[in-house]
Scaffold this active site. Structure first.
Site, PDB file in Angstrom:
ATOM      1  N   ASN A   8       5.230   3.291  -2.190  1.00 33.17           N
ATOM      2  CA  ASN A   8       4.677   4.359  -1.360  1.00 33.17           C
ATOM      3  C   ASN A   8       4.884   3.960   0.102  1.00 33.17           C
ATOM      4  OD1 ASN A   8       3.128   6.198   0.016  1.00 33.17           O
ATOM      5  ND2 ASN A   8       1.160   5.467  -0.764  1.00 33.17           N
ATOM      6  N   TRP A   9       5.893   4.559   0.697  1.00 29.80           N
ATOM      7  CA  TRP A   9       6.235   4.159   2.075  1.00 29.80           C
ATOM      8  C   TRP A   9       5.250   4.719   3.101  1.00 29.80           C
ATOM      9  CZ3 TRP A   9      12.339   4.790   2.585  1.00 29.80           C
ATOM     10  CH2 TRP A   9      12.951   3.975   1.634  1.00 29.80           C
ATOM     11  N   LYS A  10       4.416   5.636   2.673  1.00 24.30           N
ATOM     12  CA  LYS A  10       3.432   6.287   3.560  1.00 24.30           C
ATOM     13  C   LYS A  10       4.143   6.892   4.776  1.00 24.30           C
ATOM     14  CE  LYS A  10      -0.024   3.086   1.884  1.00 24.30           C
ATOM     15  NZ  LYS A  10      -1.387   2.617   2.005  1.00 24.30           N
ATOM     16  N   HIS A  96      -3.888  10.425  -3.534  1.00 25.42           N
ATOM     17  CA  HIS A  96      -3.995   9.086  -2.931  1.00 25.42           C
ATOM     18  C   HIS A  96      -5.289   9.026  -2.123  1.00 25.42           C
ATOM     19  CE1 HIS A  96      -3.209   5.629  -0.372  1.00 25.42           C
ATOM     20  NE2 HIS A  96      -2.324   5.252  -1.286  1.00 25.42           N
ATOM     21  N   GLU A  98      -5.919   7.933   0.680  1.00 30.52           N
ATOM     22  CA  GLU A  98      -5.783   8.320   2.093  1.00 30.52           C
ATOM     23  C   GLU A  98      -5.816   9.837   2.244  1.00 30.52           C
ATOM     24  OE1 GLU A  98      -2.331   5.919   2.895  1.00 30.52           O
ATOM     25  OE2 GLU A  98      -3.577   4.133   2.692  1.00 30.52           O
ATOM     26  N   GLU A 166      -6.319   2.576  -8.025  1.00 30.62           N
ATOM     27  CA  GLU A 166      -6.222   1.921  -6.722  1.00 30.62           C
ATOM     28  C   GLU A 166      -7.617   1.807  -6.114  1.00 30.62           C
ATOM     29  OE1 GLU A 166      -2.067   2.348  -4.929  1.00 30.62           O
ATOM     30  OE2 GLU A 166      -3.155   4.134  -4.340  1.00 30.62           O
ATOM     31  N   GLY A 172      -4.239  -2.155   1.322  1.00 30.73           N
ATOM     32  CA  GLY A 172      -3.874  -2.646   2.656  1.00 30.73           C
ATOM     33  C   GLY A 172      -4.792  -3.726   3.198  1.00 30.73           C
ATOM     34  N   SER A 210      -2.770  -3.946  -2.524  1.00 29.67           N
ATOM     35  CA  SER A 210      -2.410  -5.301  -2.081  1.00 29.67           C
ATOM     36  C   SER A 210      -1.602  -6.088  -3.115  1.00 29.67           C
ATOM     37  CB  SER A 210      -3.664  -6.079  -1.668  1.00 29.67           C
ATOM     38  OG  SER A 210      -4.248  -5.476  -0.521  1.00 29.67           O
ATOM     39  N   GLY A 231       2.195  -0.298  -1.594  1.00 29.83           N
ATOM     40  CA  GLY A 231       2.225   0.266  -0.245  1.00 29.83           C
ATOM     41  C   GLY A 231       3.017  -0.639   0.682  1.00 29.83           C
ATOM     42  N   GLY A 232       2.289  -1.457   1.447  1.00 29.14           N
ATOM     43  CA  GLY A 232       2.904  -2.278   2.492  1.00 29.14           C
ATOM     44  C   GLY A 232       4.124  -3.066   2.044  1.00 29.14           C
TER      45      GLY A 232
HETATM   46  C1  PEP Z   1      -1.205   2.236  -1.557  1.00 33.70           C
HETATM   47  O1  PEP Z   1      -1.554   2.711  -0.491  1.00 33.70           O
HETATM   48  O2  PEP Z   1      -0.916   2.985  -2.514  1.00 33.70           O
HETATM   49  C2  PEP Z   1      -1.161   0.792  -1.679  1.00 33.70           C
HETATM   50  C3  PEP Z   1      -1.161   0.282  -2.877  1.00 33.70           C
HETATM   51  O3  PEP Z   1      -1.110   0.087  -0.518  1.00 33.70           O
HETATM   52  P1  PEP Z   1      -0.975  -1.514  -0.338  1.00 33.70           P
HETATM   53  O4  PEP Z   1      -0.013  -2.017  -1.363  1.00 33.70           O
HETATM   54  O5  PEP Z   1      -0.487  -1.695   1.058  1.00 33.70           O
HETATM   55  O6  PEP Z   1      -2.341  -2.068  -0.565  1.00 33.70           O
END
Ligand code: PEP
Length: 248
Positions: A8-10, A96, A98, A166, A172, A210, A231-232
């Site tokens: 997920n590049w956001k 999600h 967010e 999640e 994050g 994470s 994500g990141g």
């Molecule tokens: C996400 O936002 O779906 C996610 C898993 O982020 P991260 O891996 O950065 O925690």
């Protein structure tokens, strides 16, 4: 069931960044050292065309990060599920945290989006997860049950649905639940699905929050963890690849 590792590049990446990242993934796929799992990337809407063109034929699937519940109409700024399908997506993330937090999306809206996604031929990746306050208040299971009950389409084939657990407090932050905590939630989700689908084992349950190369093997080895939403770490080709290569 093959695991799925989805990035997920956001809201990250101008054209040059997105193209460089996609090309780096394609180069790894072409080098032959492929992970034993399915891969997908979910770039921002502005990059879907360019990234889709770049990854075509590589075995890496394309996904959107959100879709509107309607197929078309007066919804300025939104993108519909048929539009995502038309541009080459196979998946779309819905619900999600967010979006639930920043856009006030309710379970009912998430359900409508997931239903629209399926109607357009996409596999929805439906995100659920508790906040830190909810976990500390021992409400995790109740929250998961409520979100799952409210967010899943009335009619959907188990194999055409992906659920991402999640925990909001793990996204994050560098924090993750213990293996036992992940195992307990995933087992509970599987049980809830089993009450609904005869083939509940065909729904992939991803863990997200994470996930990094250093903890991927452990997390991906937990029972009922059928992949990960990243994500990141998905913004760095080497990290995304290393996580996927940890699929047992
Ligand atoms: C996400 O936002 O779906 C996610 C898993 O982020 P991260 O891996 O950065 O925690």
């Amino acid at each position: 069931m093959r695991k799925l590792v989805a990035g997920n590049w956001k809201m990250n990446g101008l054209r040059a960044d997105g193209l460089a990242l996609a090309r780096a993934l394609v180069a790894r796929a072409a080098a032959g050292d492929n992970p034993d799992c399915d891969l997908a990337v979910c770039p921002p809407a502005t990059l879907l065309q360019a990234v889709g063109d770049t990854i075509r034929g590589s075995g890496i699937a394309l996904g959107g990060q959100d879709c509107h519940a309607e197929p078309a109409g007066a919804h300025t700024g939104d993108v519909s599920a048929p539009m995502l399908r038309d541009i080459g997506c196979s998946y779309v993330i819905v619900g999600h945290s967010e979006r639930r937090t920043n856009h006030g999306e309710s379970d009912a809206q998430v359900r409508a989006k997931a239903t629209a996604a399926r109607a357009a031929g996409l596999v929805p990746i439906v995100c659920i997860g508790e906040t830190l306050a909810e976990r500390e208040g021992r409400e995790t299971i109740a929250v998961i049950e409520r979100q799952l009950h409210g967010s899943l389409p009335e009619k959907i084939e188990a194999s055409k649905l992906v659920i991402a657990y999640e925990p909001v407090w793990a996204i994050g932050t560098g924090r993750t639940p213990s293996d036992a905590e992940v195992a307990a939630v995933h087992a509970h989700i599987r049980g809830l699905l089993a009450a609904r689908f005869r083939s509940a084992g065909e729904t992939r349950l991803l863990y997200g929050g994470s996930v990094k190369p250093g903890n991927a093997r452990e997390l991906l080895g937990i029972a009922n963890v059928d992949g990960a939403l990243i994500g990141g770490a998905s913004l760095v080709a080497a990290d995304f690849w290393a996580i996927a290569q940890n699929c047992p």
